[in-house]
Design a protein around this motif. Structure first.
Motif, PDB file in Angstrom:
ATOM      1  N   GLY A  84      27.086   7.761  -1.010  1.00  0.00           N
ATOM      2  CA  GLY A  84      26.887   6.974  -2.217  1.00  0.00           C
ATOM      3  C   GLY A  84      25.748   6.008  -2.103  1.00  0.00           C
ATOM      4  O   GLY A  84      25.098   5.875  -1.057  1.00  0.00           O
ATOM      5  N   ASP A  85      25.514   5.303  -3.229  1.00  0.00           N
ATOM      6  CA  ASP A  85      24.570   4.190  -3.208  1.00  0.00           C
ATOM      7  C   ASP A  85      25.339   2.955  -2.714  1.00  0.00           C
ATOM      8  O   ASP A  85      26.544   3.040  -2.407  1.00  0.00           O
ATOM      9  N   SER A  86      24.658   1.826  -2.664  1.00  0.00           N
ATOM     10  CA  SER A  86      25.293   0.639  -2.074  1.00  0.00           C
ATOM     11  C   SER A  86      26.536   0.210  -2.857  1.00  0.00           C
ATOM     12  O   SER A  86      27.515  -0.234  -2.260  1.00  0.00           O
ATOM     13  N   HIS A 126      23.065  -2.365   8.763  1.00  0.00           N
ATOM     14  CA  HIS A 126      23.949  -3.451   9.186  1.00  0.00           C
ATOM     15  C   HIS A 126      24.625  -4.180   8.010  1.00  0.00           C
ATOM     16  O   HIS A 126      25.836  -4.409   8.027  1.00  0.00           O
ATOM     17  N   PHE A 127      23.850  -4.527   6.965  1.00  0.00           N
ATOM     18  CA  PHE A 127      24.468  -5.294   5.868  1.00  0.00           C
ATOM     19  C   PHE A 127      25.556  -4.478   5.150  1.00  0.00           C
ATOM     20  O   PHE A 127      26.514  -5.041   4.615  1.00  0.00           O
ATOM     21  N   MET A 128      25.419  -3.165   5.160  1.00  0.00           N
ATOM     22  CA  MET A 128      26.426  -2.313   4.505  1.00  0.00           C
ATOM     23  C   MET A 128      27.718  -2.314   5.319  1.00  0.00           C
ATOM     24  O   MET A 128      28.816  -2.350   4.759  1.00  0.00           O
ATOM     25  N   ILE A 139      22.755  -6.981  -2.596  1.00  0.00           N
ATOM     26  CA  ILE A 139      23.693  -6.642  -1.517  1.00  0.00           C
ATOM     27  C   ILE A 139      22.946  -6.461  -0.186  1.00  0.00           C
ATOM     28  O   ILE A 139      23.535  -6.629   0.886  1.00  0.00           O
ATOM     29  N   ASN A 140      21.644  -6.177  -0.266  1.00  0.00           N
ATOM     30  CA  ASN A 140      20.802  -6.062   0.934  1.00  0.00           C
ATOM     31  C   ASN A 140      20.515  -7.453   1.481  1.00  0.00           C
ATOM     32  O   ASN A 140      19.398  -7.968   1.427  1.00  0.00           O
ATOM     33  N   SER A 141      21.551  -8.114   1.984  1.00  0.00           N
ATOM     34  CA  SER A 141      21.413  -9.472   2.530  1.00  0.00           C
ATOM     35  C   SER A 141      22.497  -9.652   3.579  1.00  0.00           C
ATOM     36  O   SER A 141      23.498  -8.913   3.581  1.00  0.00           O
ATOM     37  N   VAL A 165       9.633  -0.166   2.772  1.00  0.00           N
ATOM     38  CA  VAL A 165       9.548   1.254   2.409  1.00  0.00           C
ATOM     39  C   VAL A 165       9.038   1.375   0.957  1.00  0.00           C
ATOM     40  O   VAL A 165       8.052   2.066   0.683  1.00  0.00           O
ATOM     41  N   HIS A 166       9.681   0.674   0.045  1.00  0.00           N
ATOM     42  CA  HIS A 166       9.312   0.816  -1.373  1.00  0.00           C
ATOM     43  C   HIS A 166       7.973   0.170  -1.725  1.00  0.00           C
ATOM     44  O   HIS A 166       7.355   0.517  -2.732  1.00  0.00           O
ATOM     45  N   MET A 167       7.511  -0.771  -0.883  1.00  0.00           N
ATOM     46  CA  MET A 167       6.172  -1.332  -1.094  1.00  0.00           C
ATOM     47  C   MET A 167       5.096  -0.275  -0.848  1.00  0.00           C
ATOM     48  O   MET A 167       3.940  -0.448  -1.211  1.00  0.00           O
ATOM     49  N   VAL A 181      11.308   6.059 -10.094  1.00  0.00           N
ATOM     50  CA  VAL A 181      11.194   5.211  -8.900  1.00  0.00           C
ATOM     51  C   VAL A 181      12.426   4.320  -8.750  1.00  0.00           C
ATOM     52  O   VAL A 181      13.185   4.105  -9.702  1.00  0.00           O
ATOM     53  N   HIS A 182      12.574   3.787  -7.551  1.00  0.00           N
ATOM     54  CA  HIS A 182      13.641   2.819  -7.277  1.00  0.00           C
ATOM     55  C   HIS A 182      13.141   1.429  -7.698  1.00  0.00           C
ATOM     56  O   HIS A 182      11.957   1.121  -7.518  1.00  0.00           O
ATOM     57  N   PRO A 183      14.032   0.562  -8.230  1.00  0.00           N
ATOM     58  CA  PRO A 183      13.563  -0.763  -8.685  1.00  0.00           C
ATOM     59  C   PRO A 183      13.196  -1.724  -7.557  1.00  0.00           C
ATOM     60  O   PRO A 183      12.835  -2.873  -7.836  1.00  0.00           O
ATOM     61  N   THR A 243      14.913   2.083   9.969  1.00  0.00           N
ATOM     62  CA  THR A 243      16.189   1.547  10.460  1.00  0.00           C
ATOM     63  C   THR A 243      17.364   2.435  10.039  1.00  0.00           C
ATOM     64  O   THR A 243      18.303   2.615  10.805  1.00  0.00           O
ATOM     65  N   MET A 244      17.281   3.016   8.836  1.00  0.00           N
ATOM     66  CA  MET A 244      18.311   3.999   8.445  1.00  0.00           C
ATOM     67  C   MET A 244      18.309   5.145   9.459  1.00  0.00           C
ATOM     68  O   MET A 244      19.363   5.678   9.822  1.00  0.00           O
ATOM     69  N   ASN A 245      17.117   5.502   9.936  1.00  0.00           N
ATOM     70  CA  ASN A 245      16.970   6.621  10.862  1.00  0.00           C
ATOM     71  C   ASN A 245      17.508   6.352  12.261  1.00  0.00           C
ATOM     72  O   ASN A 245      17.605   7.264  13.073  1.00  0.00           O
TER      73      ASN A 245
HETATM   74  P1  13P Z   1      20.904   1.871  -3.532  1.00  0.00           P
HETATM   75  O1  13P Z   1      21.443   3.074  -2.852  1.00  0.00           O
HETATM   76  O2  13P Z   1      21.999   0.954  -3.914  1.00  0.00           O
HETATM   77  O3  13P Z   1      20.005   2.204  -4.651  1.00  0.00           O
HETATM   78  O4  13P Z   1      20.064   1.047  -2.423  1.00  0.00           O
HETATM   79  C1  13P Z   1      18.857   1.406  -1.913  1.00  0.00           C
HETATM   80  C2  13P Z   1      18.545   0.747  -0.621  1.00  0.00           C
HETATM   81  O5  13P Z   1      17.458   0.349  -0.340  1.00  0.00           O
HETATM   82  C3  13P Z   1      19.582   0.615   0.355  1.00  0.00           C
HETATM   83  O6  13P Z   1      19.054  -0.029   1.449  1.00  0.00           O
END
Ligand code: 13P
Ligand code: SF4
Length: 368
Positions: A60-62, A84-86, A141-143, A232-234, A255-257, A322-324
């Motif tokens: 899933g997403d976050s 880690h934050f997840m 949530i990424n905190s 990554v998104h930058m 794109v992702h926001p 880091t996901m990797n």
């Molecule tokens: P979402 O899966 O909630 O869109 O989050 C993207 C993300 O960058 C997770 O680190």
């Protein structure tokens, strides 16, 4: 051996896991899963590698991963395949007896690390001097758990990329101004969608401890954006959009926001990882797409949508490093240590931090 060296040794994967074949590693995961049954739960974020995601009990997403963590009362071990934050979020939302394990402790998030407790305290002091009691904090949530706790203590809530609009509206019903941590881009993109002008936004710089605002009247500021970003998104640029439009005018751009506002503005659509997956799944066969998000996910979308023509918006994009960090050897290593009481790679948020962080998370879950 010093205490620190012993601790570090404990956190380094034993060599034997790196020497095992892929088949042997996969077989071992299956064995442990069969043996533990519902005592073991493996959630996996969409950005995880294929070699890991194939074993996830839920993906899933976050937001979805937070929701399923809150709902799971059964599993004794939650081996979190994400960052880690997840895993911290899962620990906060699960029962005390449930153990949350992160297969590699180095799987952090550079964006989450862009706001720490001391910086946030300093910012809050200065911002309340300028704006009085008019501000409500919201955090992506990424905190870290500490930032979530600060937000909970001050009446605020958590936001994910899939509920940011709802949560920002909710927040403006509580207070006149919002401090949005730590991703300025998600904050700016969401605020623009809600009709807030760019000149009603200021940026808080946690390094210089200063409010960056070009206008002449600071009282017009409605949202204060923390100066953080996702590296990554930058990597997706306006030039990538211009190149795609000129070479492939029929290609839709999604794109992702977490991408900068200039890119989101030029794209056709923007949304969370789940939104991107669903949009492409429901698209016409034969349609063409350029996706602006992490590469493990983009490659998976390409594989599972072979009837469409899909590329990355940036042809040189790579995965989130880091996901990797979570790979098959680390997954097997963490599964092997589950039953030896070593509490290896255990994620445990202290009770005081967890209490307020949970308040902030529950405010989000109640509104999602
Ligand atoms: P979402 O899966 O909630 O869109 O989050 C993207 C993300 O960058 C997770 O680190
Ligand atoms: Fe953090 Fe960006 Fe990686 Fe997500 S993609 S975990 S926000 S660095």
């Amino acid at each position: 051996m010093s205490m620190l060296a012993a601790l570090q040794k404990n956190r380094m994967i034993p060599e034997i896991y790196k020497q095992m074949s892929r088949e042997a590693l996969e077989e071992r995961v299956r064995e442990v899963k069969n043996k533990l049954g519902s005592k073991l739960f493996i959630p996996g974020h969409h950005y995880q590698k294929d070699e890991v995601i194939q074993f996830a009990d839920a993906t899933g997403d976050s937001l979805k991963l937070a929701q399923i963590s809150a709902e799971n009362k059964e599993a004794e071990f939650i081996v979190f395949c994400g960052v880690h934050f997840m895993a911290e979020t899962a620990d906060i939302l699960t029962r005390d007896e449930q153990k949350v394990i992160l297969p590699d402790m180095r799987a952090g998030c550079s964006m989450a690390d862009m706001a720490d407790e001391q910086q946030t305290d300093r910012a809050w002091e200065k911002l309340t001097e300028i704006f009085g009691e008019t501000i409500l904090p919201l955090t992506y949530i990424n905190s870290t758990a500490a930032i979530k706790s600060f937000v909970g203590e001050n009446g605020g809530a958590i936001v994910t990329s899939s509920n940011a609009h709802t949560m920002l509206k909710w927040a403006f019903n509580q207070k006149e101004r919002i401090l949005f941590l730590p991703d300025q881009h998600l904050g700016r993109n969401t605020a623009v969608d809600l009709g807030i002008d760019l000149d009603e936004m200021a940026v808080w710089n946690p390094i210089t401890n200063n409010l960056e605002f070009d206008g002449d009247d600071v009282s017009k500021v409605k949202i204060i954006l923390w100066k953080g970003h996702c590296s990554v998104h930058m990597g997706f640029t306006v030039q990538n959009v211009i190149d795609t439009r000129s070479q492939f005018p029929d290609r839709k751009i999604i794109v992702h926001p977490e991408c900068r506002h200039e890119v989101v503005k030029l794209a056709d659509m923007a949304g969370s990882t789940s939104y991107i997956i669903k949009t492409i799944e429901n698209a016409e066969p034969g349609s063409s797409w350029a996706i602006g998000t992490e590469m493990n996910l983009v490659n998976r979308i390409i594989q599972t949508n072979s009837d469409k023509n899909i590329v990355s918006l940036n042809p040189h994009m790579c995965s989130c490093m880091t996901m990797n960090r979570i790979d098959l050897p680390h997954l097997v290593w963490s599964l092997d240590t589950l039953e030896d009481n070593s509490n290896h790679n255990l994620i445990k948020v202290d009770a005081e931090t967890a209490e307020n962080a949970k308040l902030a998370l529950e405010r989000m879950l109640a509104n999602s």
